[in-house]
Design an enzyme around this catalytic site. Structure first.
Site, mmCIF file in Angstrom:
data_model
loop_
_atom_site.group_PDB
_atom_site.id
_atom_site.type_symbol
_atom_site.label_atom_id
_atom_site.label_comp_id
_atom_site.label_asym_id
_atom_site.label_seq_id
_atom_site.Cartn_x
_atom_site.Cartn_y
_atom_site.Cartn_z
ATOM 1 N N SER A 17 0.714 -55.399 12.818
ATOM 2 C CA SER A 17 1.255 -54.053 12.662
ATOM 3 C C SER A 17 1.005 -53.532 11.255
ATOM 4 O O SER A 17 0.993 -54.297 10.280
ATOM 5 C CB SER A 17 2.765 -54.064 12.942
ATOM 6 O OG SER A 17 3.371 -52.855 12.519
ATOM 7 N N TYR B 213 11.180 -56.689 10.714
ATOM 8 C CA TYR B 213 10.094 -56.561 11.686
ATOM 9 C C TYR B 213 8.751 -56.796 10.993
ATOM 10 O O TYR B 213 7.922 -57.580 11.453
ATOM 11 C CB TYR B 213 10.112 -55.182 12.335
ATOM 12 C CG TYR B 213 8.882 -54.899 13.155
ATOM 13 C CD1 TYR B 213 8.689 -55.507 14.390
ATOM 14 C CD2 TYR B 213 7.890 -54.020 12.699
ATOM 15 C CE1 TYR B 213 7.545 -55.264 15.140
ATOM 16 C CE2 TYR B 213 6.753 -53.767 13.440
ATOM 17 C CZ TYR B 213 6.585 -54.390 14.665
ATOM 18 O OH TYR B 213 5.452 -54.153 15.401
ATOM 19 N N GLU C 50 3.107 -52.085 9.666
ATOM 20 C CA GLU C 50 4.352 -52.316 8.937
ATOM 21 C C GLU C 50 4.255 -53.554 8.045
ATOM 22 O O GLU C 50 5.089 -53.751 7.167
ATOM 23 C CB GLU C 50 5.520 -52.472 9.914
ATOM 24 C CG GLU C 50 5.912 -51.192 10.632
ATOM 25 C CD GLU C 50 6.606 -50.187 9.717
ATOM 26 O OE1 GLU C 50 7.230 -50.609 8.722
ATOM 27 O OE2 GLU C 50 6.528 -48.984 10.008
#
Length: 347
Positions: free
Chosen positions: A127, A151, A129
């Site tokens: 991801s 996350y 992120e």
């Protein structure tokens, strides 16, 4: 006939990937939790139209034996590990389950693959992120990670686990560092679907406002249907490697609002309320990827415009709200109905 195993097959990406693989002639297997099998109408609505062509297995990412059993039984040629607790805001509320599910789940899948089907090619869903507080713009495969949520941290751990299994055990294991990707199948808790569903509700008179957090956060938004092509392409290479999949363009949350509301003839400024309570504990202000390596090595290119993506999502939500098409099973679920009511400002 190639066999593919997908974890997270009931999610947005899993459903599009399953469609793609079936079109390419694969035998497609999917791992789901038992609760999904017991309640398929509400929990498998994204793949209802595919169920006759899929082979579904009950297993849990929290149970190595159940994952191992699926690998031993199916002996897949390719495994796409997409399952995760993926809602970033929720990861601030429950860091423990996010870290446990995402890290241990990835470890269990890799370990089961290594023992039961070591020739199987493995894809890990990374991801953007993972980049978090970015150190360069745009972000590419060599950009250092600085995650700003549990996350993001869990995805960095999964990325490292995948690399370690590749280097230590010689597995064909790679990671796709996918930037934000959306579609009409996106969950309502994500900001893009929250915006488009509220546009439909407001246009139909069923809601009066939309509460959002940071309108100036910038993201690289693409369409999930295009991104799953990148996942597949990674496992067709002669050697495993990690790739950024992105559009290379960035837009603010307010741009998404403006495009969505403008499509139905409304001004977002009349309806959007900035709620400080919806800001992240640690904000990620700017994410934009450099897809040049994927273009050069995989032949992958993004094919849609930002406006087309937003309009497709708004049109789908307008049809659902107006009753022009049958509501998706998930939308009829009482819990989702209540969630929609709360998002629309209900008490």
């Amino acid at each position: 006939m190639k066999k593919a195993l997908i974890t997270g097959i009931t999610g947005q990406d899993g459903s599009y990937l399953a469609e793609l693989l079936l079109e390419k002639g694969y035998e497609v297997h999917g791992i789901v939790r038992r609760v999904a099998i017991e309640d398929p109408v509400h929990r498998m609505w994204r793949i209802t139209h595919l169920l006759n062509d899929l082979k579904i297995h009950s297993a849990s990412l929290e149970s190595f034996p159940s994952i191992y059993k699926v690998f031993l039984h199916t002996k897949p040629d390719e495994c796409y590990h997409l399952a995760a607790q993926s809602f970033v805001s929720y990861s601030f509320e429950d860091e423990f389950s996010t870290l446990n599910t995402n890290i241990n789940g990835t470890h269990f899948v890799l370990a089961a693959l290594k023992e039961a089907s070591p020739s199987c090619k493995f894809y890990f869903a990374g991801s953007s992120e993972m980049f978090g507080r970015v150190e360069e713009v745009p972000q590419k495969e060599t950009t250092p990670f600085h995650p700003r949520s549990s996350y993001g941290i869990s995805k960095v751990a999964g990325y490292d686990l995948t690399r370690n299994y590749r280097e230590a055990y010689g597995l064909f294991a790679c990671s796709g560092i996918l930037f934000n990707h959306e579609s009409p199948r996106r969950g309502y808790e994500f900001v893009t679907r929250k915006i488009t569903s509220h546009v439909a509700l407001i246009k139909s008179g069923q809601a009066k406002e939309l509460r959002l957090g940071n309108l100036d956060a910038q993201r690289d938004w693409g369409h999930a249907a295009d991104y799953v092509r990148g996942m597949w392409a990674m496992l067709q290479q002669p050697e495993p490697a990690d790739f950024v999949i992105s559009t290379g363009e960035t837009h603010r949350v307010r741009d998404f609002c403006d495009t969505a509301f403008s499509f139905v003839g409304l001004n977002y400024r009349d309806y959007v309320i900035v709620d400080p309570g919806l800001y992240r504990a640690a904000e990620v202000d700017l994410l934009v990827g450099d897809p040049s390596r994927a273009k050069k090595s995989l032949g992958w290119e993004y094919t849609r415009s930002f406006t087309d993506l937003v309009v497709e999502m708004v049109e789908a939500d307008l049809r659902t709200v107006s009753g022009g098409t049958r509501a998706l099973p998930e939308e009829r679920h009482p819990m989702v109905s209540r969630h929609m009511e709360l998002l629309a400002g209900g008490k």
